[in-house]
Design a protein around this motif. Structure first.
Motif, PDB file in Angstrom:
ATOM      1  N   GLN A  93       0.827  -1.208   0.000  1.00 29.62           N
ATOM      2  CA  GLN A  93       0.000   0.000   0.000  1.00 29.62           C
ATOM      3  C   GLN A  93       0.857   1.252   0.000  1.00 29.62           C
ATOM      4  O   GLN A  93       0.563   2.224  -0.710  1.00 29.62           O
ATOM      5  N   HIS A  94       1.907   1.232   0.802  1.00 30.78           N
ATOM      6  CA  HIS A  94       2.834   2.366   0.830  1.00 30.78           C
ATOM      7  C   HIS A  94       3.508   2.559  -0.526  1.00 30.78           C
ATOM      8  O   HIS A  94       3.670   3.686  -1.008  1.00 30.78           O
ATOM      9  N   ALA A  97       1.015   4.018  -3.064  1.00 29.28           N
ATOM     10  CA  ALA A  97       0.556   5.370  -2.740  1.00 29.28           C
ATOM     11  C   ALA A  97       1.662   6.410  -2.823  1.00 29.28           C
ATOM     12  O   ALA A  97       1.359   7.615  -2.839  1.00 29.28           O
ATOM     13  N   GLN A  98       2.923   5.987  -2.872  1.00 27.39           N
ATOM     14  CA  GLN A  98       4.039   6.936  -2.861  1.00 27.39           C
ATOM     15  C   GLN A  98       4.024   7.803  -4.117  1.00 27.39           C
ATOM     16  O   GLN A  98       3.948   7.301  -5.247  1.00 27.39           O
ATOM     17  N   ASP A 100       1.826   9.711  -5.486  1.00 27.72           N
ATOM     18  CA  ASP A 100       0.618   9.537  -6.309  1.00 27.72           C
ATOM     19  C   ASP A 100       0.700   8.316  -7.230  1.00 27.72           C
ATOM     20  O   ASP A 100       0.244   8.332  -8.379  1.00 27.72           O
ATOM     21  N   GLY A 101       1.295   7.257  -6.697  1.00 27.83           N
ATOM     22  CA  GLY A 101       1.336   6.002  -7.456  1.00 27.83           C
ATOM     23  C   GLY A 101       2.290   6.000  -8.628  1.00 27.83           C
ATOM     24  O   GLY A 101       2.026   5.337  -9.638  1.00 27.83           O
TER      25      GLY A 101
END
Length: 314
Positions: A93-94, A97-98, A100-101
């Motif tokens: 998940q991190h 998400a980093q 904005d993907g």
């Protein structure tokens, strides 16, 4: 009577000597067999030992990566290296998400560069190898010698000349600066010639010509279907080489939106010293980057195994 006794007396030492010689010969044969058996065992043990070391050298880092992808930042530097953690989902998940993907963009770029390079570059190499094997033309041997010389030149040695050419053409910082150079691979041309020689008999092409097929039709309708295992093997080698390519996109690209996953992960790795939290991004990104390669090899294994065996026999 005395004559028989004398003969027995004379033959006794000879028989004893013959038995002794036979016993010595049998002993020497047993010793030689034991020596050969010992050498055979030592040779098998040496070969198996080297194979085990080689397998450990290749498998242990990948195994460590699997375990590390499940750990937090503190868990990476403490505890058992080959033990599972409980942060695998959180790390993914991190990662996604980093920024904005952006990792998904890097992964898509790697698939684009490697996929186009593998399919188009593999087809170009297959045509070149087919031509070198089946056609006779002026300058064939010098040209093929240049291909073999190209096999000996490391890819990193050609990065700066390629960058200067791309800069002169105004193609730097574009996807073409990465795709075009990987479309030509000397080693793939060499493999294609080996596969063409092993898979495609000249009599088959001669029969196609007798039936009225021209050179292009003979290649597309007769040669290409028979060279599919070789093409898949070449394409897989191309895919892995381009996927792991680092220096070429690093030199050619400045816009990080165009980075492949290898360069993007290296960018995060350079920030680990300032921000240790990036270490989990590097590990998780490396783990995800390996997955497409594993999938490609598993899905196409029946083709590339057949291709490798044909090339080795030839």
């Amino acid at each position: 009577m005395s004559t028989v006794t004398d003969r027995a007396t004379l033959d006794a030492p000879r028989a004893s000597a013959a038995r002794a010689a036979h016993a010595n010969s049998a002993g020497e044969q047993k010793a030689r067999r034991r020596g050969r058996s010992g050498r055979r065992i030592s040779a098998v043990a040496s070969v198996n030992g080297l194979l085990i070391l080689g397998a450990a050298y290749m498998v242990l880092p990948l195994l460590w990566l699997v375990f590390a992808a499940t750990k937090s930042t503190t868990g990476l530097y403490s505890g058992d290296a080959f033990a599972f953690g409980g942060e695998f989902i959180a790390n993914l998940q991190h990662l996604l998400a980093q920024d904005d993907g952006i990792f998904l963009r890097w992964l898509a770029n790697s698939i684009l560069y490697a996929g186009v390079g593998a399919i188009v570059g593999g087809f170009i190499a297959l045509m070149a190898g087919y031509a070198f094997d089946k056609f006779e033309f002026r300058g064939k041997r010098p040209l093929y010698a240049m291909v073999l010389v190209g096999v000996l030149i490391p890819n990193t040695a050609t990065v700066i000349p390629l960058y200067l050419l791309a800069a002169a053409a105004g193609a730097t910082n574009t996807i073409w600066a990465v795709i075009i150079p990987v479309l030509c691979n000397p080693f793939s041309v060499y493999l294609a010639r080996v596969f063409s020689s092993g898979y495609l008999p000249g009599e088959t092409l001669e029969a196609a010509r007798v039936d009225g097929a021209g050179p292009i039709r003979s290649f597309l309708q007769v040669g290409l279907p028979m060279l599919v295992p070789g093409f898949v093997t070449i394409a897989l080698f191309q895919f892995v080489g381009i996927w792991n390519n680092f220096m070429l996109p690093l030199i050619m690209l400045q816009n990080r939106e165009l980075f492949p996953s290898s360069v993007g992960i290296a960018l995060w790795q350079s920030q680990v010293q300032q921000n240790p939290e990036f270490s989990t991004l590097v590990i998780a990104g490396s783990f995800v980057s390996v997955v497409p390669l594993v999938i490609a090899f598993v899905m196409l294994q029946r083709f590339w195994r057949a291709g490798l065996s044909a090339g080795s026999v030839k």
